[in-house]
Scaffold this motif. Structure first.
Motif, PDB file in Angstrom:
ATOM      1  N   LEU A 151      54.765 -19.736 -78.155  1.00 59.27           N
ATOM      2  CA  LEU A 151      54.904 -20.768 -76.863  1.00 59.27           C
ATOM      3  C   LEU A 151      55.703 -21.506 -77.321  1.00 59.27           C
ATOM      4  O   LEU A 151      55.638 -22.463 -77.896  1.00 59.27           O
ATOM      5  CB  LEU A 151      53.667 -20.468 -76.293  1.00 59.27           C
ATOM      6  N   PRO A 152      56.775 -21.897 -75.773  1.00 55.75           N
ATOM      7  CA  PRO A 152      58.092 -23.295 -76.100  1.00 55.75           C
ATOM      8  C   PRO A 152      56.798 -24.259 -76.157  1.00 55.75           C
ATOM      9  O   PRO A 152      57.379 -25.128 -76.369  1.00 55.75           O
ATOM     10  CB  PRO A 152      58.474 -23.084 -74.732  1.00 55.75           C
ATOM     11  N   SER A 153      55.145 -24.132 -75.549  1.00 55.37           N
ATOM     12  CA  SER A 153      54.480 -25.346 -75.738  1.00 55.37           C
ATOM     13  C   SER A 153      53.770 -25.644 -76.198  1.00 55.37           C
ATOM     14  O   SER A 153      53.476 -26.845 -76.378  1.00 55.37           O
ATOM     15  CB  SER A 153      53.751 -25.152 -74.208  1.00 55.37           C
ATOM     16  N   HIS A 154      53.574 -24.968 -77.203  1.00 53.99           N
ATOM     17  CA  HIS A 154      53.358 -25.079 -78.859  1.00 53.99           C
ATOM     18  C   HIS A 154      54.333 -26.196 -79.158  1.00 53.99           C
ATOM     19  O   HIS A 154      55.304 -26.289 -79.557  1.00 53.99           O
ATOM     20  CB  HIS A 154      53.293 -23.894 -79.468  1.00 53.99           C
ATOM     21  N   GLU A 155      53.223 -27.500 -79.973  1.00 60.17           N
ATOM     22  CA  GLU A 155      53.775 -28.624 -80.206  1.00 60.17           C
ATOM     23  C   GLU A 155      54.428 -28.242 -81.966  1.00 60.17           C
ATOM     24  O   GLU A 155      55.683 -29.202 -81.730  1.00 60.17           O
ATOM     25  CB  GLU A 155      52.608 -29.473 -80.669  1.00 60.17           C
ATOM     26  N   ASN A 156      54.111 -27.305 -82.576  1.00 61.84           N
ATOM     27  CA  ASN A 156      55.834 -27.011 -83.435  1.00 61.84           C
ATOM     28  C   ASN A 156      56.071 -25.394 -83.269  1.00 61.84           C
ATOM     29  O   ASN A 156      56.572 -25.318 -84.235  1.00 61.84           O
ATOM     30  CB  ASN A 156      54.911 -26.888 -84.429  1.00 61.84           C
ATOM     31  N   HIS A 157      56.329 -25.575 -82.306  1.00 60.19           N
ATOM     32  CA  HIS A 157      57.513 -23.965 -81.255  1.00 60.19           C
ATOM     33  C   HIS A 157      58.895 -24.421 -82.185  1.00 60.19           C
ATOM     34  O   HIS A 157      59.420 -23.305 -82.750  1.00 60.19           O
ATOM     35  CB  HIS A 157      57.695 -23.844 -80.235  1.00 60.19           C
ATOM     36  N   THR A 158      59.169 -25.298 -82.423  1.00 62.97           N
ATOM     37  CA  THR A 158      60.763 -25.256 -82.889  1.00 62.97           C
ATOM     38  C   THR A 158      60.570 -25.058 -84.528  1.00 62.97           C
ATOM     39  O   THR A 158      61.189 -24.187 -85.131  1.00 62.97           O
ATOM     40  CB  THR A 158      61.347 -26.751 -82.623  1.00 62.97           C
ATOM     41  N   LEU A 159      60.112 -25.679 -85.249  1.00 67.24           N
ATOM     42  CA  LEU A 159      59.860 -25.874 -86.840  1.00 67.24           C
ATOM     43  C   LEU A 159      59.262 -24.468 -86.746  1.00 67.24           C
ATOM     44  O   LEU A 159      59.775 -23.884 -87.864  1.00 67.24           O
ATOM     45  CB  LEU A 159      58.426 -26.529 -86.983  1.00 67.24           C
ATOM     46  N   ALA A 160      58.084 -23.213 -85.912  1.00 65.53           N
ATOM     47  CA  ALA A 160      57.597 -22.242 -86.155  1.00 65.53           C
ATOM     48  C   ALA A 160      59.019 -21.482 -86.375  1.00 65.53           C
ATOM     49  O   ALA A 160      59.274 -20.305 -87.604  1.00 65.53           O
ATOM     50  CB  ALA A 160      57.347 -21.792 -85.150  1.00 65.53           C
ATOM     51  N   LYS A 161      60.371 -21.233 -85.407  1.00 63.92           N
ATOM     52  CA  LYS A 161      61.256 -20.658 -85.123  1.00 63.92           C
ATOM     53  C   LYS A 161      62.297 -20.913 -86.563  1.00 63.92           C
ATOM     54  O   LYS A 161      62.503 -19.550 -86.521  1.00 63.92           O
ATOM     55  CB  LYS A 161      61.866 -20.915 -84.004  1.00 63.92           C
TER      56      LYS A 161
END
Ligand SMILES: *Cc1c(COP(=O)(O)O)cnc(C)c1O
Length: 386
Positions: free
Chosen positions: A283-293
Motif C-alpha cells: 500500500l502506498p500508505s505503508h511507511e516503507n512502500h518505496t523500499l518494498a517496491k
C-alpha cells in the motif's frame, strides 16, 4: 535428475521439476521416496545417512530450494528453529558478537536471549530498522548481522542492499529470515545477503501440515553449517521431505494468489470504516512502500490491521465463520490472530507499544479463497458486534 545450471527455467518449472529424482526403475512421474536409514557403504559415491542431510530426497529438495533462492546449495531441517539455531551457532563462537534487528520472530528472539549467554556469545538488538542503528551497534567482534524483512507483525522493511554493503565493509556475514516474503517475492542474494533461512512450515509447506526448515547459501557456507548440523542432528524425516517437495510444486501458484488476495484485502480494509489502520508493504500508505517496491517482486500474503476502538478483537475473531482464528500462518486457508494475546503475549504492554503493537492489532494471513467471501466474513463478524 533435472538440473538447470544456467537457471533458464521459469519459476513454475523450477517449482515443479528442479531437483526431482528420476524413477529409473518404474518410470513414475514423481520423485520416489527413499526412507532408508542404512545405505551400502562401498561402491557408492558417498556415505548416506539421514542425519548427514544427504539422502536422495533431502538432496532433491535442497536442489529445488537452492534454485529458488539462486544459491549454490541448500539444506533441509526438522523445523525453522532448527535451521535458525544451527545456522547461528555455526558462525558464532565464544567471544563473538551478533547484531540482530529490533523486531524478530519470537522463537529467534527467545533463542538469543535465553541461550546465548551460556555460549559466551554477545548480542545487540538495533533500536530501529534504519541503517544507522545497525551501524551504531557493530563492534570489533561482530561476526553476524541477522535481519528479517518484512518483519512480524507490522511488515516493516529493512534495506537489504544497505545492510549487505555495511556488513561487507566490516567483513560480517549477513543472514536473513526470508520466511515471510519467501523466494517467490524476494531473493536476498540479489542484494548481497549471504545466508537465507526459512521456516518451511509456512509458505514452502503452505498447507499447515508440515513442520520444517531450510537454509540456502554458497557451498562454503553450507559446508560450515553442515559441520555443526551433523552433530546437533536437526534433520527432517525423509517422508516429510518428500511431502514438502510435493507442496513446493504449487509454491509459486499459491504464493502468487496469496499476494493478489492480500493486496485486494489490504485495499478493502483501508476503505473499511471500522478499521483504523492497515499495514501492508504493497500500500502506498505503508511507511516503507518505496523500499518494498525496490526489493520485492510482490508484497506477500500477510496483512496487519487495527480494529477501530471499541471493537473487541477476541469477539471479532470468534465471530469469523470462514477465516480461522489460528496460530501460525501462510497456509492456503486464511487465518487471523491478535499478536497482543498470542505471538507477543509475553511482552509487557509497554514493550508491545514501543514496538507499535496495539491491543487492537490483528495479523491476517491471507489464503487462496475468493476475496468476496473473505470480505463478507469480516463484515458479518464486525456487524455482529456493532
Ligand atoms: C514460524 C517462523 C519461524 C520458526 O519456524 P518453525 O518451523 O516453527 O520452527 C521462524 N521465523 C519466522 C518468520 C516464522 O514465521
Amino acid at each position: 535428475m533435472i538440473m538447470d545450471k544456467k537457471n533458464n527455467f521459469g519459476i513454475n518449472t523450477i517449482c515443479t521439476h528442479i531437483g526431482e529424482i528420476e524413477d529409473q526403475q518404474f518410470k513414475g512421474a514423481i520423485s520416489p521416496l527413499y526412507m532408508a536409514t542404512s545405505y551400502q557403504f562401498d561402491q557408492v559415491d558417498k556415505k548416506r545417512y539421514p542425519r548427514y542431510f544427504n539422502t536422495p530426497n533431502q538432496e532433491a529438495l535442497s536442489r529445488k530450494i537452492a534454485a529458488l533462492e539462486k544459491t549454490e546449495a541448500a539444506m533441509i531441517f526438522g523445523s525453522g528453529m532448527a535451521a535458525i539455531s544451527t545456522t547461528l551457532l555455526a558462525f558464532l563462537k565464544k567471544g563473538d558478537h551478533i547484531v540482530l534487528q529490533e523486531t524478530l520472530y519470537g522463537g529467534t528472539y527467545n533463542f538469543v536471549v535465553e541461550e546465548f549467554d551460556r555460549f559466551g556469545i554477545e548480542y545487540s538488538f538495533t533500536e530501529s530498522l534504519r541503517l544507522k542503528d545497525f551501524e551504531k551497534v557493530i563492534q570489533k567482534n561482530t561476526k553476524v548481522i541477522f535481519i528479517e524483512t518484512p518483519s512480524n507483525p507490522l511488515l516493516k522493511i529493512v534495506d537489504m542492499k544497505k545492510i549487505a554493503s555495511l556488513a561487507k565493509k566490516h567483513q560480517i556475514i549477513t543472514m536473513i529470515d526470508n520466511t515471510f516474503a519467501s523466494p517467490i517475492n524476494q531473493t536476498p542474494v540479489d542484494f548481497g545477503i549471504d545466508i537465507m533461512i526459512h521456516s518451511a512450515t509456512k509458505y514452502m509447506g503452505g498447507h499447515s501440515d508440515i513442520l520444517a526448515g531450510a537454509v540456502a547459501a554458497s557451498k562454503a557456507h553450507i559446508r560450515t553449517i553442515w559441520n555443526l548440523a551433523k552433530n546437533t542432528g536437526g534433520s527432517l524425516s525423509d517422508f516429510t521431505v518428500w511431502m514438502l517437495e510435493r507442496s513446493m510444486k504449487t509454491f509459486n501458484l499459491r504464493v502468487k494468489r496469496q499476494n493478489k488476495n492480500a493486496l485486494k484485502m489490504a485495499r478493502y480494509l483501508e476503505k473499511n470504516n471500522h478499521i483504523s489502520k492497515v499495514y501492508y508493504p504493497g500500500l502506498p500508505s505503508h511507511e516503507n512502500h518505496t523500499l518494498a517496491k525496490e526489493q520485492m517482486e510482490n508484497f506477500g500474503g500477510i496483512v496487519s490491521f487495527e480494529l477501530q476502538e471499541g471493537i473487541d478483537t477476541m469477539k471479532f475473531q470468534r465471530n469469523l465463520q470462514l477465516i480461522k482464528p489460528s496460530m501460525s500462518l501462510a497456509g492456503v486457508e486464511s487465518t487471523m490472530l491478535n499478536p497482543a494475546q498470542t505471538s507477543h503475549a509475553l511482552l509487557s504492554p509497554e514493550e508491545r507499544l514501543k514496538q507499535g503493537i496495539r491491543d487492537g492489532l490483528i495479523r491476517f494471513s491471507v489464503g487462496i479463497e475468493e476475496v468476496k467471501d473473505l470480505k463478507k466474513d469480516i463484515e458479518q463478524a464486525i456487524d455482529k458486534i456493532l
